[in-house]
Motif scaffolding. Structure first.
Motif, PDB file in Angstrom:
ATOM      1  N   GLY B 119       0.818  -1.205   0.000  1.00  0.00           N
ATOM      2  CA  GLY B 119       0.000   0.000   0.000  1.00  0.00           C
ATOM      3  C   GLY B 119       0.838   1.236   0.000  1.00  0.00           C
ATOM      4  O   GLY B 119       2.048   1.182  -0.228  1.00  0.00           O
ATOM      5  N   GLU B 120       0.176   2.343   0.248  1.00  0.00           N
ATOM      6  CA  GLU B 120       0.889   3.609   0.280  1.00  0.00           C
ATOM      7  C   GLU B 120       0.189   4.564   1.230  1.00  0.00           C
ATOM      8  O   GLU B 120      -0.996   4.412   1.532  1.00  0.00           O
ATOM      9  N   VAL B 121       0.957   5.514   1.717  1.00  0.00           N
ATOM     10  CA  VAL B 121       0.385   6.604   2.506  1.00  0.00           C
ATOM     11  C   VAL B 121       0.992   7.893   1.985  1.00  0.00           C
ATOM     12  O   VAL B 121       2.205   7.969   1.758  1.00  0.00           O
ATOM     13  N   VAL B 122       0.132   8.871   1.757  1.00  0.00           N
ATOM     14  CA  VAL B 122       0.598  10.205   1.385  1.00  0.00           C
ATOM     15  C   VAL B 122       0.494  11.087   2.626  1.00  0.00           C
ATOM     16  O   VAL B 122      -0.560  11.148   3.266  1.00  0.00           O
ATOM     17  N   TYR B 123       1.611  11.715   2.966  1.00  0.00           N
ATOM     18  CA  TYR B 123       1.652  12.641   4.092  1.00  0.00           C
ATOM     19  C   TYR B 123       1.852  14.044   3.552  1.00  0.00           C
ATOM     20  O   TYR B 123       2.564  14.238   2.565  1.00  0.00           O
ATOM     21  N   VAL B 124       1.257  15.003   4.219  1.00  0.00           N
ATOM     22  CA  VAL B 124       1.468  16.394   3.830  1.00  0.00           C
ATOM     23  C   VAL B 124       2.010  17.150   5.035  1.00  0.00           C
ATOM     24  O   VAL B 124       1.652  16.876   6.184  1.00  0.00           O
ATOM     25  N   ASN B 125       2.916  18.053   4.773  1.00  0.00           N
ATOM     26  CA  ASN B 125       3.393  18.946   5.818  1.00  0.00           C
ATOM     27  C   ASN B 125       2.451  20.145   5.863  1.00  0.00           C
ATOM     28  O   ASN B 125       2.186  20.766   4.833  1.00  0.00           O
ATOM     29  N   ALA B 126       1.956  20.444   7.046  1.00  0.00           N
ATOM     30  CA  ALA B 126       0.961  21.514   7.144  1.00  0.00           C
ATOM     31  C   ALA B 126       1.097  22.230   8.475  1.00  0.00           C
ATOM     32  O   ALA B 126       1.685  21.712   9.430  1.00  0.00           O
ATOM     33  N   HIS B 127       0.534  23.408   8.535  1.00  0.00           N
ATOM     34  CA  HIS B 127       0.488  24.155   9.781  1.00  0.00           C
ATOM     35  C   HIS B 127      -0.408  23.377  10.751  1.00  0.00           C
ATOM     36  O   HIS B 127      -1.518  22.981  10.394  1.00  0.00           O
ATOM     37  N   PRO B 128       0.061  23.132  11.973  1.00  0.00           N
ATOM     38  CA  PRO B 128      -0.676  22.240  12.877  1.00  0.00           C
ATOM     39  C   PRO B 128      -2.072  22.737  13.250  1.00  0.00           C
ATOM     40  O   PRO B 128      -2.954  21.929  13.525  1.00  0.00           O
ATOM     41  N   VAL B 129      -2.288  24.033  13.245  1.00  0.00           N
ATOM     42  CA  VAL B 129      -3.609  24.541  13.626  1.00  0.00           C
ATOM     43  C   VAL B 129      -4.437  24.886  12.390  1.00  0.00           C
ATOM     44  O   VAL B 129      -5.558  24.409  12.225  1.00  0.00           O
ATOM     45  N   GLU B 130      -3.875  25.675  11.497  1.00  0.00           N
ATOM     46  CA  GLU B 130      -4.634  26.094  10.310  1.00  0.00           C
ATOM     47  C   GLU B 130      -4.763  24.975   9.282  1.00  0.00           C
ATOM     48  O   GLU B 130      -5.604  25.061   8.388  1.00  0.00           O
ATOM     49  N   ARG B 131      -3.908  23.942   9.394  1.00  0.00           N
ATOM     50  CA  ARG B 131      -3.930  22.788   8.496  1.00  0.00           C
ATOM     51  C   ARG B 131      -3.663  23.172   7.039  1.00  0.00           C
ATOM     52  O   ARG B 131      -4.066  22.457   6.131  1.00  0.00           O
ATOM     53  N   ARG B 132      -3.047  24.338   6.813  1.00  0.00           N
ATOM     54  CA  ARG B 132      -2.709  24.707   5.448  1.00  0.00           C
ATOM     55  C   ARG B 132      -1.398  24.057   5.068  1.00  0.00           C
ATOM     56  O   ARG B 132      -0.448  24.058   5.870  1.00  0.00           O
ATOM     57  N   ALA B 133      -1.314  23.527   3.855  1.00  0.00           N
ATOM     58  CA  ALA B 133      -0.086  22.870   3.404  1.00  0.00           C
ATOM     59  C   ALA B 133       1.071  23.850   3.387  1.00  0.00           C
ATOM     60  O   ALA B 133       0.901  25.015   3.033  1.00  0.00           O
ATOM     61  N   ARG B 134       2.230  23.373   3.769  1.00  0.00           N
ATOM     62  CA  ARG B 134       3.461  24.164   3.741  1.00  0.00           C
ATOM     63  C   ARG B 134       4.544  23.330   3.059  1.00  0.00           C
ATOM     64  O   ARG B 134       4.498  22.109   3.082  1.00  0.00           O
ATOM     65  N   PRO B 135       5.541  23.991   2.463  1.00  0.00           N
ATOM     66  CA  PRO B 135       6.602  23.229   1.790  1.00  0.00           C
ATOM     67  C   PRO B 135       7.287  22.268   2.763  1.00  0.00           C
ATOM     68  O   PRO B 135       7.439  22.578   3.955  1.00  0.00           O
ATOM     69  N   LEU B 136       7.689  21.125   2.248  1.00  0.00           N
ATOM     70  CA  LEU B 136       8.471  20.200   3.068  1.00  0.00           C
ATOM     71  C   LEU B 136       9.729  20.915   3.539  1.00  0.00           C
ATOM     72  O   LEU B 136      10.395  21.577   2.724  1.00  0.00           O
ATOM     73  N   PRO B 137      10.088  20.769   4.817  1.00  0.00           N
ATOM     74  CA  PRO B 137      11.352  21.364   5.273  1.00  0.00           C
ATOM     75  C   PRO B 137      12.513  20.824   4.435  1.00  0.00           C
ATOM     76  O   PRO B 137      12.552  19.624   4.122  1.00  0.00           O
ATOM     77  N   GLU B 138      13.448  21.695   4.108  1.00  0.00           N
ATOM     78  CA  GLU B 138      14.544  21.301   3.226  1.00  0.00           C
ATOM     79  C   GLU B 138      15.379  20.169   3.835  1.00  0.00           C
ATOM     80  O   GLU B 138      15.834  19.264   3.149  1.00  0.00           O
ATOM     81  N   ARG B 139      15.599  20.219   5.165  1.00  0.00           N
ATOM     82  CA  ARG B 139      16.411  19.173   5.784  1.00  0.00           C
ATOM     83  C   ARG B 139      15.697  17.815   5.760  1.00  0.00           C
ATOM     84  O   ARG B 139      16.322  16.767   5.733  1.00  0.00           O
ATOM     85  N   LEU B 140      14.348  17.822   5.727  1.00  0.00           N
ATOM     86  CA  LEU B 140      13.605  16.560   5.606  1.00  0.00           C
ATOM     87  C   LEU B 140      13.824  15.981   4.210  1.00  0.00           C
ATOM     88  O   LEU B 140      14.151  14.808   4.040  1.00  0.00           O
ATOM     89  N   ARG B 141      13.680  16.846   3.201  1.00  0.00           N
ATOM     90  CA  ARG B 141      13.892  16.400   1.825  1.00  0.00           C
ATOM     91  C   ARG B 141      15.314  15.858   1.650  1.00  0.00           C
ATOM     92  O   ARG B 141      15.518  14.766   1.086  1.00  0.00           O
ATOM     93  N   ALA B 142      16.273  16.581   2.191  1.00  0.00           N
ATOM     94  CA  ALA B 142      17.671  16.160   2.046  1.00  0.00           C
ATOM     95  C   ALA B 142      17.923  14.835   2.763  1.00  0.00           C
ATOM     96  O   ALA B 142      18.614  13.948   2.245  1.00  0.00           O
ATOM     97  N   ALA B 143      17.354  14.681   3.948  1.00  0.00           N
ATOM     98  CA  ALA B 143      17.591  13.455   4.720  1.00  0.00           C
ATOM     99  C   ALA B 143      16.973  12.242   4.026  1.00  0.00           C
ATOM    100  O   ALA B 143      17.542  11.146   4.028  1.00  0.00           O
ATOM    101  N   ILE B 144      15.806  12.418   3.424  1.00  0.00           N
ATOM    102  CA  ILE B 144      15.166  11.306   2.711  1.00  0.00           C
ATOM    103  C   ILE B 144      16.005  10.915   1.499  1.00  0.00           C
ATOM    104  O   ILE B 144      16.277   9.733   1.272  1.00  0.00           O
ATOM    105  N   LEU B 145      16.427  11.901   0.714  1.00  0.00           N
ATOM    106  CA  LEU B 145      17.216  11.594  -0.484  1.00  0.00           C
ATOM    107  C   LEU B 145      18.514  10.890  -0.106  1.00  0.00           C
ATOM    108  O   LEU B 145      18.931   9.924  -0.753  1.00  0.00           O
ATOM    109  N   ARG B 146      19.166  11.355   0.963  1.00  0.00           N
ATOM    110  CA  ARG B 146      20.399  10.729   1.418  1.00  0.00           C
ATOM    111  C   ARG B 146      20.143   9.278   1.824  1.00  0.00           C
ATOM    112  O   ARG B 146      20.847   8.368   1.406  1.00  0.00           O
ATOM    113  N   PHE B 147      19.079   9.075   2.602  1.00  0.00           N
ATOM    114  CA  PHE B 147      18.764   7.730   3.088  1.00  0.00           C
ATOM    115  C   PHE B 147      18.408   6.797   1.926  1.00  0.00           C
ATOM    116  O   PHE B 147      18.809   5.630   1.908  1.00  0.00           O
ATOM    117  N   GLU B 148      17.681   7.324   0.960  1.00  0.00           N
ATOM    118  CA  GLU B 148      17.262   6.493  -0.172  1.00  0.00           C
ATOM    119  C   GLU B 148      18.383   6.345  -1.207  1.00  0.00           C
ATOM    120  O   GLU B 148      18.265   5.544  -2.138  1.00  0.00           O
TER     121      GLU B 148
END
Lengths: 164, 164, 164, 164
Positions: B119-148
């Motif tokens: 299966g799959e799960v799609v996660y979105v980064n969002a403001h915890p209260v307003e729930r508006r989508a926000r860009p993925l933090p750059e260090r998260l993107r970098a850490a995933i690419l490094r790990f993968e």
């Protein structure tokens, strides 16, 4: 006591002030085809949610703030008969003791007139971060006594002290 | 394709970067004596917890703050074969697409070499209260690419766009 | 299309034949203070239980025997907005496709008129031990069509084929 | 008592024969950000599963047949300190009393040396359909005594009788 005296427990749950009905879900039943033993604490928890609502102090908004929150400190469940998928169950409960900072609730789960489970949960009012016990808020004590139609709870219930 | 070319899927899960083993609990099995279908999403969730830990950004402390939190926006589970009480299961997963504010993870649950679920799960980064989508933090993107071990994820994975 | 044509989705859930109300329990909410994503599949499952009851074929007694049982083969959940503790939720569902041995149900979870989650589950009728797909029992197909007020389901729903 | 006498409880759990480690999952934590009180019974259940395996009588295959099965008849949990998401917990347990048809197990849940929860579960051996109590199988009694390194359990443990 004479023969005319009604048996104190003629109708199970009759002495419980709150009663809430729910139906057993498929996801709550295990491979023995009966409700998994741990799920009765979820049922008790549904009962206490309805209790707070019934006394006019819904959790968490009326019972949890920067200085107070409620925590379970002891739970007991007695399993009298198995409950099965799709059974209608009545969650019955009453306040059985009010201490300085803790409260003991007694629970009875019935399927019709049949006892399925019984038990108790002791909750303590405590600071949400430091977890130190704090006196029960006076309005909580008053609301419980009013709902239970009692002037005092504890001595009358003849319960063993548990947390204070 | 020639005989030398390895079958892309000879070893199920071999292309998944993270693998985490767990054992089916009694409370997770239903009256069909198999793992209840909803519990696979709990298993996926255990997998993603281990993924964040493996890339050096444990949730919630490294991935949740006053302005960012991760929320599931879509889950899919395919049930290939039933899992039973006490089975050892491997939860395998990989990042399959990084969008602007969302990430798609693919999951595979194996019992030995046998596919139990995918299966799959799609996660979105969002403001915890307003729930508006926000860009993925750059260090998260970098850490995933490094790990993968990838320079980019998305185009290579050939995945259908899901949330951005 | 002309102005007289009603918007197909003016009232969310209006096109769903079954609606069942439940209230979010404390034990279903996680540390984000929202319903844990996996619990929506338990809610869907409560919905399908009520569906079988509504069509007069309660599970398991009317739908499970020595040669037939129903198994989920695929679940999808889309999370539109978070649900919170104590929310009243309406679980709405309808049969969206009847195949030879499988059925696809569409689900919508509403809080009032607000979409909280949507999704689908594909069930297959199979031999309980060998797990080989078997044709849907004719009385099951007939009961669903009667309940949905349809002569056929599948072509009309315009759904992608999923399991047969 | 003299200084040479070891404190009976110097190392929490040291007197428990079985210890099993698990990690708190996100789905087990509630909106107070602590493990939901009912989930400790699932942890106890994981412990007893490992206990049956450790004594060489894995459940259900070695302990459940047409005439015998094990059922919980009473559970108690004392909550000493909250457990949080991702905590490593040690589930410690021992047989504390063997009756004619019932057994009492004591549980201790530790985070390192810190007591998180303690409690007990009483199980009874009973006919799976009629639910009438039956004597504990002799090989079960023997396996427990061997594992616990005891010749008798009950009198030594000084426990209150619970079910026989």
């Amino acid at each position: 006591m004479t023969a005319q005296a009604p048996a104190p427990d003629a109708t199970p749950g009759a002495d419980m002030r709150l009663r809430h009905r729910l139906r057993v879900r498929w996801s709550e039943v295990d491979a023995q085809r009966i409700v998994f033993n741990g799920n009765y604490l979820s049922y008790f928890d549904v009962g206490i949610t309805e209790y707070w609502r019934a006394i006019g102090l819904p959790y968490p908004e009326a019972l949890s703030d920067a200085e107070n929150d409620l925590f379970a400190v002891r739970s007991t469940v007695n399993y009298h008969a198995p409950a099965f998928f799709d059974d209608w169950l009545d969650i019955c409960l009453r306040a059985a003791r009010l201490g300085n900072s803790s409260m003991r609730f007694e629970f009875l789960i019935l399927r019709g007139a049949e006892r399925i489970a019984s038990g108790e949960v002791v909750y303590v009012n405590a600071h949400p971060v430091e977890r130190r016990a704090r006196p029960l808020p006076e309005r909580l004590r008053a609301a419980i006594l009013r709902f239970e139609g009692r002037e005092e709870i504890g001595a009358l219930a003849g319960s063993v002290l548990t947390a204070d």
